[in-house]
Design a protein around this motif. Structure first.
Motif, PDB file in Angstrom:
ATOM      1  N   GLU A 198       8.308  10.959  -4.437  1.00 30.92           N
ATOM      2  CA  GLU A 198       8.702  11.310  -3.093  1.00 30.92           C
ATOM      3  C   GLU A 198       7.606  11.714  -1.993  1.00 30.92           C
ATOM      4  O   GLU A 198       6.741  12.343  -2.461  1.00 30.92           O
ATOM      5  CB  GLU A 198       9.676  12.694  -3.337  1.00 30.92           C
ATOM      6  CG  GLU A 198      11.047  12.248  -4.175  1.00 30.92           C
ATOM      7  CD  GLU A 198      11.934  13.444  -4.522  1.00 30.92           C
ATOM      8  OE1 GLU A 198      11.308  14.514  -4.058  1.00 30.92           O
ATOM      9  OE2 GLU A 198      12.898  13.211  -4.881  1.00 30.92           O
ATOM     10  N   ARG A 199       7.826  11.151  -0.893  1.00 33.23           N
ATOM     11  CA  ARG A 199       6.793  11.372   0.009  1.00 33.23           C
ATOM     12  C   ARG A 199       7.398  11.924   1.285  1.00 33.23           C
ATOM     13  O   ARG A 199       8.453  11.964   1.734  1.00 33.23           O
ATOM     14  CB  ARG A 199       6.174   9.800   0.644  1.00 33.23           C
ATOM     15  CG  ARG A 199       5.692   9.120  -0.539  1.00 33.23           C
ATOM     16  CD  ARG A 199       4.356   9.513  -1.156  1.00 33.23           C
ATOM     17  NE  ARG A 199       3.552   8.744  -1.988  1.00 33.23           N
ATOM     18  CZ  ARG A 199       2.336   9.075  -2.486  1.00 33.23           C
ATOM     19  NH1 ARG A 199       1.831  10.207  -2.234  1.00 33.23           N
ATOM     20  NH2 ARG A 199       1.926   8.124  -3.245  1.00 33.23           N
ATOM     21  N   ASP A 200       6.316  12.547   1.865  1.00 31.57           N
ATOM     22  CA  ASP A 200       6.557  13.249   3.104  1.00 31.57           C
ATOM     23  C   ASP A 200       6.361  12.510   4.495  1.00 31.57           C
ATOM     24  O   ASP A 200       5.737  11.724   4.366  1.00 31.57           O
ATOM     25  CB  ASP A 200       5.641  14.535   3.425  1.00 31.57           C
ATOM     26  CG  ASP A 200       5.826  15.838   2.253  1.00 31.57           C
ATOM     27  OD1 ASP A 200       6.558  15.709   1.263  1.00 31.57           O
ATOM     28  OD2 ASP A 200       5.070  16.564   2.220  1.00 31.57           O
ATOM     29  N   LEU A 201       7.089  12.826   5.392  1.00 29.49           N
ATOM     30  CA  LEU A 201       7.037  12.287   6.715  1.00 29.49           C
ATOM     31  C   LEU A 201       6.447  13.196   7.535  1.00 29.49           C
ATOM     32  O   LEU A 201       7.123  14.132   7.722  1.00 29.49           O
ATOM     33  CB  LEU A 201       8.312  11.403   7.206  1.00 29.49           C
ATOM     34  CG  LEU A 201       8.138  10.649   8.280  1.00 29.49           C
ATOM     35  CD1 LEU A 201       7.235   9.251   8.522  1.00 29.49           C
ATOM     36  CD2 LEU A 201       9.459  10.330   8.905  1.00 29.49           C
ATOM     37  N   ILE A 202       5.343  13.076   8.285  1.00 25.71           N
ATOM     38  CA  ILE A 202       4.823  14.149   9.463  1.00 25.71           C
ATOM     39  C   ILE A 202       5.465  12.948  10.727  1.00 25.71           C
ATOM     40  O   ILE A 202       4.806  11.981  10.788  1.00 25.71           O
ATOM     41  CB  ILE A 202       3.571  14.093   9.335  1.00 25.71           C
ATOM     42  CG1 ILE A 202       2.913  14.463   7.877  1.00 25.71           C
ATOM     43  CG2 ILE A 202       2.812  15.094  10.083  1.00 25.71           C
ATOM     44  CD1 ILE A 202       3.660  15.780   7.434  1.00 25.71           C
ATOM     45  N   ILE A 203       5.625  13.926  11.738  1.00 27.49           N
ATOM     46  CA  ILE A 203       5.988  13.299  12.835  1.00 27.49           C
ATOM     47  C   ILE A 203       5.058  13.966  13.940  1.00 27.49           C
ATOM     48  O   ILE A 203       4.995  15.042  14.065  1.00 27.49           O
ATOM     49  CB  ILE A 203       7.207  13.648  13.591  1.00 27.49           C
ATOM     50  CG1 ILE A 203       8.016  12.907  12.654  1.00 27.49           C
ATOM     51  CG2 ILE A 203       7.476  13.089  15.020  1.00 27.49           C
ATOM     52  CD1 ILE A 203       9.739  13.270  12.997  1.00 27.49           C
ATOM     53  N   LEU A 204       3.969  13.307  14.493  1.00 20.56           N
ATOM     54  CA  LEU A 204       2.953  13.661  15.258  1.00 20.56           C
ATOM     55  C   LEU A 204       3.245  13.201  16.734  1.00 20.56           C
ATOM     56  O   LEU A 204       3.951  12.314  16.918  1.00 20.56           O
ATOM     57  CB  LEU A 204       1.480  12.988  14.977  1.00 20.56           C
ATOM     58  CG  LEU A 204       0.839  13.232  13.495  1.00 20.56           C
ATOM     59  CD1 LEU A 204      -0.456  12.670  13.236  1.00 20.56           C
ATOM     60  CD2 LEU A 204       0.665  14.748  13.273  1.00 20.56           C
TER      61      LEU A 204
ATOM     62  N   SER B 263       0.802  -1.171   0.144  1.00 24.89           N
ATOM     63  CA  SER B 263       0.008   0.053  -0.006  1.00 24.89           C
ATOM     64  C   SER B 263       0.857   1.350  -0.215  1.00 24.89           C
ATOM     65  O   SER B 263       0.263   2.141  -0.274  1.00 24.89           O
ATOM     66  CB  SER B 263      -0.914  -0.125   1.348  1.00 24.89           C
ATOM     67  OG  SER B 263      -0.103   0.081   2.382  1.00 24.89           O
ATOM     68  N   ARG B 264       2.212   1.133   0.369  1.00 26.93           N
ATOM     69  CA  ARG B 264       3.152   2.342   0.579  1.00 26.93           C
ATOM     70  C   ARG B 264       2.557   3.531   1.197  1.00 26.93           C
ATOM     71  O   ARG B 264       2.892   4.323   1.261  1.00 26.93           O
ATOM     72  CB  ARG B 264       3.259   2.929  -0.964  1.00 26.93           C
ATOM     73  CG  ARG B 264       3.696   1.853  -1.979  1.00 26.93           C
ATOM     74  CD  ARG B 264       5.365   1.449  -1.535  1.00 26.93           C
ATOM     75  NE  ARG B 264       6.046   0.704  -2.665  1.00 26.93           N
ATOM     76  CZ  ARG B 264       6.147  -0.674  -2.778  1.00 26.93           C
ATOM     77  NH1 ARG B 264       6.010  -1.266  -1.659  1.00 26.93           N
ATOM     78  NH2 ARG B 264       6.937  -0.941  -3.577  1.00 26.93           N
ATOM     79  N   LEU B 265       1.727   2.898   2.483  1.00 25.83           N
ATOM     80  CA  LEU B 265       1.159   4.000   3.506  1.00 25.83           C
ATOM     81  C   LEU B 265       1.759   3.840   5.112  1.00 25.83           C
ATOM     82  O   LEU B 265       1.960   4.830   5.441  1.00 25.83           O
ATOM     83  CB  LEU B 265      -0.321   3.605   3.727  1.00 25.83           C
ATOM     84  CG  LEU B 265      -1.161   4.083   2.589  1.00 25.83           C
ATOM     85  CD1 LEU B 265      -2.593   3.666   2.861  1.00 25.83           C
ATOM     86  CD2 LEU B 265      -1.148   5.764   2.485  1.00 25.83           C
TER      87      LEU B 265
ATOM     88  N   GLY C 208       4.323   9.448  16.572  1.00 24.78           N
ATOM     89  CA  GLY C 208       3.713   8.741  15.473  1.00 24.78           C
ATOM     90  C   GLY C 208       4.644   9.092  14.261  1.00 24.78           C
ATOM     91  O   GLY C 208       4.480  10.306  13.966  1.00 24.78           O
ATOM     92  N   PHE C 209       5.435   8.474  13.451  1.00 25.51           N
ATOM     93  CA  PHE C 209       5.825   8.682  12.122  1.00 25.51           C
ATOM     94  C   PHE C 209       4.930   8.292  11.303  1.00 25.51           C
ATOM     95  O   PHE C 209       4.952   7.039  11.003  1.00 25.51           O
ATOM     96  CB  PHE C 209       7.288   8.110  12.190  1.00 25.51           C
ATOM     97  CG  PHE C 209       8.369   8.460  13.140  1.00 25.51           C
ATOM     98  CD1 PHE C 209       8.293   8.591  14.377  1.00 25.51           C
ATOM     99  CD2 PHE C 209       9.372   9.245  12.486  1.00 25.51           C
ATOM    100  CE1 PHE C 209       9.114   9.164  15.205  1.00 25.51           C
ATOM    101  CE2 PHE C 209      10.455   9.602  13.387  1.00 25.51           C
ATOM    102  CZ  PHE C 209      10.166   9.794  14.755  1.00 25.51           C
ATOM    103  N   ILE C 210       4.392   9.106  10.439  1.00 29.61           N
ATOM    104  CA  ILE C 210       3.312   8.684   9.405  1.00 29.61           C
ATOM    105  C   ILE C 210       3.551   9.605   8.271  1.00 29.61           C
ATOM    106  O   ILE C 210       3.788  10.700   8.136  1.00 29.61           O
ATOM    107  CB  ILE C 210       1.734   9.238  10.063  1.00 29.61           C
ATOM    108  CG1 ILE C 210       1.800   8.626  11.485  1.00 29.61           C
ATOM    109  CG2 ILE C 210       0.787   8.957   9.113  1.00 29.61           C
ATOM    110  CD1 ILE C 210       0.517   8.980  12.217  1.00 29.61           C
ATOM    111  N   PHE C 211       3.508   8.804   7.270  1.00 26.77           N
ATOM    112  CA  PHE C 211       3.471   9.246   5.686  1.00 26.77           C
ATOM    113  C   PHE C 211       2.562  10.493   5.618  1.00 26.77           C
ATOM    114  O   PHE C 211       1.383  10.243   6.025  1.00 26.77           O
ATOM    115  CB  PHE C 211       3.605   8.296   4.743  1.00 26.77           C
ATOM    116  CG  PHE C 211       4.743   7.601   4.764  1.00 26.77           C
ATOM    117  CD1 PHE C 211       6.029   8.310   4.596  1.00 26.77           C
ATOM    118  CD2 PHE C 211       4.668   6.022   4.795  1.00 26.77           C
ATOM    119  CE1 PHE C 211       7.253   7.259   4.200  1.00 26.77           C
ATOM    120  CE2 PHE C 211       5.789   5.505   4.732  1.00 26.77           C
ATOM    121  CZ  PHE C 211       7.051   5.984   4.316  1.00 26.77           C
ATOM    122  N   GLY C 212       2.706  11.483   4.967  1.00 25.62           N
ATOM    123  CA  GLY C 212       1.772  12.617   4.684  1.00 25.62           C
ATOM    124  C   GLY C 212       0.706  12.175   3.975  1.00 25.62           C
ATOM    125  O   GLY C 212      -0.324  12.870   4.123  1.00 25.62           O
TER     126      GLY C 212
END
Length: 164
Positions: free
Chosen positions: A154-160, A26-28, A120-124
């Protein structure tokens, strides 16, 4: 909704890995692009313990549903009060409220273990996970733009983060 948690045992590692691998296409949820082996995750599993950095097996309606873990952040002693939370669920259990129960349990467990911050390390582009964490009061603590290359996108990483 009947959801139970048990501490993971060594014989659980193969299904932990299978659940993890099921999320790769899923690349999620992970930056791994190919399935990982049980052997490659053994050291990760061994670094966890029930009292400080547990891995839980999640059961939904008495069937295996996935796993959740507290992972050390950055590997330095001063960061012991901060954990990275991982939640990986079987496809058949996603979207049924299991993630909600897992996140609520993680917050309660953090309080009893002296954890002050949950990350939480979550892709954007992982909107379901971002929405879930926001629902429980997590805020954006960092945005790392275009740090992952997934199938030439290219994907972003969001740290919540959430302060407990």
């Amino acid at each position: 909704m009947e959801i139970k948690f048990e501490y993971a045992r060594p014989n659980d590692l193969s299904r932990i890995v299978a659940t993890y691998n099921s999320t790769i296409p899923s690349r999620l949820a992970t930056a791994d692009l190919e399935p990982v082996s049980v052997e490659s995750k053994q050291a990760w599993f061994d670094a966890h313990n029930d009292s400080k950095r547990p891995i839980w097996i999640v059961y939904f309606q008495n069937s295996y549903a996935g796993w959740m873990s507290f992972n050390s952040f950055y590997g330095r002693p001063a960061y012991d009060i901060t954990i990275e939370l991982s939640i990986y669920l079987e496809d058949s259990c996603r979207g049924k409220g299991v993630g909600n129960v897992c996140l609520a349990k993680a917050i309660e467990e953090a309080k009893t273990r002296g954890i002050k911050n949950i990350l939480g390390f979550i892709f954007g582009h992982n909107e379901p996970s971002l929405k879930l964490f926001h629902k429980y009061g997590f805020e954006k603590w960092a945005h790392l733009p275009q740090v992952a290359n997934m199938d030439y996108i290219e994907r972003d990483l969001i740290i919540l983060g959430k302060r407990i």
